[in-house]
Design a protein around this motif. Structure first.
Motif, PDB file in Angstrom:
ATOM      1  N   LYS A 178      -1.886   4.224   8.322  1.00 22.14           N
ATOM      2  CA  LYS A 178      -1.518   4.046   6.913  1.00 22.14           C
ATOM      3  C   LYS A 178      -1.307   5.410   6.239  1.00 22.14           C
ATOM      4  N   THR A 180      -0.199   8.690   4.095  1.00 25.12           N
ATOM      5  CA  THR A 180       0.173   8.979   2.709  1.00 25.12           C
ATOM      6  C   THR A 180       1.384   9.903   2.649  1.00 25.12           C
ATOM      7  N   ASN A 210       8.564   2.408   6.210  1.00 21.44           N
ATOM      8  CA  ASN A 210       7.794   1.194   5.922  1.00 21.44           C
ATOM      9  C   ASN A 210       6.291   1.373   6.072  1.00 21.44           C
ATOM     10  N   HIS A 213       2.353   4.893   2.470  1.00 24.48           N
ATOM     11  CA  HIS A 213       1.775   4.268   1.274  1.00 24.48           C
ATOM     12  C   HIS A 213       2.825   4.229   0.155  1.00 24.48           C
ATOM     13  N   PRO A 214       2.863   3.151  -0.632  1.00 25.33           N
ATOM     14  CA  PRO A 214       3.883   3.020  -1.692  1.00 25.33           C
ATOM     15  C   PRO A 214       3.950   4.206  -2.652  1.00 25.33           C
ATOM     16  N   THR A 215       2.827   4.892  -2.847  1.00 19.30           N
ATOM     17  CA  THR A 215       2.845   6.071  -3.723  1.00 19.30           C
ATOM     18  C   THR A 215       2.925   7.367  -2.916  1.00 19.30           C
ATOM     19  N   THR A 234      15.350   1.502  -0.112  1.00 21.71           N
ATOM     20  CA  THR A 234      14.183   0.614  -0.206  1.00 21.71           C
ATOM     21  C   THR A 234      12.858   1.376  -0.228  1.00 21.71           C
ATOM     22  N   PHE A 235      12.912   2.688  -0.011  1.00 25.06           N
ATOM     23  CA  PHE A 235      11.667   3.456   0.026  1.00 25.06           C
ATOM     24  C   PHE A 235      11.103   3.610  -1.383  1.00 25.06           C
ATOM     25  N   ARG A 236       9.860   3.249  -1.559  1.00 23.03           N
ATOM     26  CA  ARG A 236       9.253   3.226  -2.890  1.00 23.03           C
ATOM     27  C   ARG A 236       8.563   4.527  -3.281  1.00 23.03           C
ATOM     28  N   GLY A 237       8.345   5.384  -2.324  1.00 23.25           N
ATOM     29  CA  GLY A 237       7.648   6.629  -2.624  1.00 23.25           C
ATOM     30  C   GLY A 237       8.589   7.749  -3.026  1.00 23.25           C
ATOM     31  N   ARG A 238       8.127   8.976  -2.836  1.00 30.43           N
ATOM     32  CA  ARG A 238       8.888  10.168  -3.215  1.00 30.43           C
ATOM     33  C   ARG A 238       9.501  10.792  -1.969  1.00 30.43           C
TER      34      ARG A 238
END
Length: 464
Positions: A178, A180, A210, A213-215, A234-238
């Motif tokens: 998982k 970061t 995928n 982590h979303p953040t 689709t990537f939610r992070g930076r």
């Protein structure tokens, strides 16, 4: 591993303690019998164990299983935890263990540069932190559990390689770690025996998006052509980009060779920093950029990262410079071989060999399946485009490179051999003090590794 009682494991897995003491502490984990090496291991398996005698020295053993054992089958030294589904129980344990720790975890994938970038990050962080990390390039999916369990209450950061042998490998690693922060160093053409096509291989690498982590943060090489094919929508992070282009968040300029490494200016924000990284080649600059970007995200300032990077120990068999036979220079690059790393090595050979006779000894590229002929032809195109003064290939498939380079107009002397037996006598005749030799292959080629060992006299020391 942070110890866990049998009682707590039963709660986590919804298991029933059939035999043994609930206060026993678990200090290791395994999902295959052969992974059980020490006492106090929790083994998750559906397979029937027959040879209990061999496990006696490893007691207490905690067996987490969905298989029904009769009372007389189970030795008294085994703690038995009955669960509804052993695989589900295993993943409940994995998720519980990972979720105990709120630390930065970096996952790295890519065709080339994974191990170097990971070791750079580890080197920078270990100056003042406890770091868990992949051991060199031992990054198989079977090792993921043990690397996860290396994290304990003292661990302040972790950095792991997530290699691709086949589709799903990065996703599987993500279930353990998982991360970061995720890094894609580059994407060439490799492991096509399982990924089938280059597009399939790119998508296997893109699984990195995928698992972060979303953040979290994704770090990519902005100039890598195949990485550009990944859909980042689709990537939610930076997303942080590294490279030479003005749009990059961590940008390298004024790149040049120095004794034992590369020097460049790093531009980040509105500031510029002088950076030196041990190890030759522009690809090493990209490795350093990704490493600096990752540790900066973790909280290490760029000046501190730059200072620590200066003492980074070069990895063995990765463009390592030696004095060779007849006082020649020898570049040992026999750790791995892909078209990506071959191109990088040839550029280093030409840069260091300016004014010298440049000899390239190249072995076979493996893990290509039905793509073997095409990829070796691409390697031949690379050789013809970059150029060397003498080309020597070792192996039947490696000959495809030579033949294709000649077909494209490569006019320098070419020697092709099935094995390395006759290469050393040839080199004795054509090598002198004004020669630089690149030997390129992978760690699994005994022929190439043996020849590299024969050609080395001593490491070339750094300039004072």
């Amino acid at each position: 591993m942070k110890p866990l009682s049998v009682k707590n494991l039963a709660k986590i897995t919804a298991g029933n303690l059939v035999q043994g003491a609930e206060e026993v502490l678990i200090q290791h984990g395994a999902y295959r019998l052969k992974q059980v090496k020490k006492p106090n291991t929790a083994l998750f398996t559906s397979k029937r164990i027959v040879n209990w005698k061999s496990l006696e020295p490893l007691s207490p053993l905690v067996l987490v299983t969905d298989r029904a054992y009769r009372p007389h089958e189970m030795p008294k030294h085994v703690i038995l935890l009955q669960v509804a589904n052993a695989e589900e129980a295993y993943w409940k344990f994995v998720h519980f263990y990972r979720n105990q720790f709120h630390i930065p975890i970096v996952a790295i994938t890519g065709t080339s540069g994974k191990t170097t970038t990971k070791e750079m990050i580890k080197h920078i962080l270990t100056a003042d932190r406890q770091v868990a990390a992949t051991t060199l390039s031992s990054n198989s999916r079977t090792a993921s559990l043990q690397y996860l369990l290396d994290i304990d209450d003292d661990t302040e950061a972790a950095v792991f390689e997530t290699a691709v042998g086949s589709p799903g490998d990065v996703t599987n690693a993500g279930k353990y770690f998982k991360p970061t922060i995720g890094i894609i160093t580059n994407i060439g053409a490799h492991h096509l025996n399982y990924c089938k096509t280059l597009e399939g291989y790119i998508q296997a690498k893109a699984e990195m998006l995928n698992i972060i982590h979303p953040t979290g943060t994704l770090i990519i090489n902005a100039e890598d052509l195949n990485t550009k094919k990944i859909d980042l929508a689709t990537f939610r992070g930076r997303v942080l980009k590294v490279g030479k282009h003005e749009s990059c968040d961590f940008r390298a300029s004024h790149i040049h060779y120095e004794q034992k490494g590369m020097k460049f200016i790093l531009q980040h924000g509105r500031k510029s920093y002088d950076i030196f990284v041990p190890g030759f080649g522009e690809h090493q600059v990209y490795n350093a950029l990704a490493a600096i970007a990752a540790v900066y995200e973790i909280g290490v300032s760029i000046p501190v990262a730059a200072k620590r990077l200066q003492t980074f120990p070069q990895l063995k068999k990765q463009l390592q410079l030696f004095e060779g036979i007849h006082h020649s220079m020898l570049l040992d690059d026999t750790w791995s071989i892909t078209t990506t790393s071959l191109e990088a090595a040839l550029h280093v050979l030409n840069a260091l060999g300016d004014g010298k006779k440049k000899i390239a000894i190249i072995g076979t590229i493996t893990d290509l399946g039905s793509w073997g002929y095409i990829i070796h032809e691409q390697a031949g195109e690379c050789i013809q485009r970059i150029g060397v003064d003498v080309l020597i290939t070792i192996g039947e498939h490696a000959r495809i490179m030579a033949d294709h380079a000649v077909k494209l107009g490569f006019s320098a002397p070419v020697y092709t051999f099935k094995n390395s037996t006759l290469v050393y006598p040839l080199l004795q005749k054509i090598v002198d003090a004004n020669t630089i030799i690149l030997i390129k292959g992978d760690m699994y080629s005994k022929q190439v590794s043996k020849l590299a060992a024969e050609l080395k006299l001593k490491p070339i020391p750094p300039a004072e």
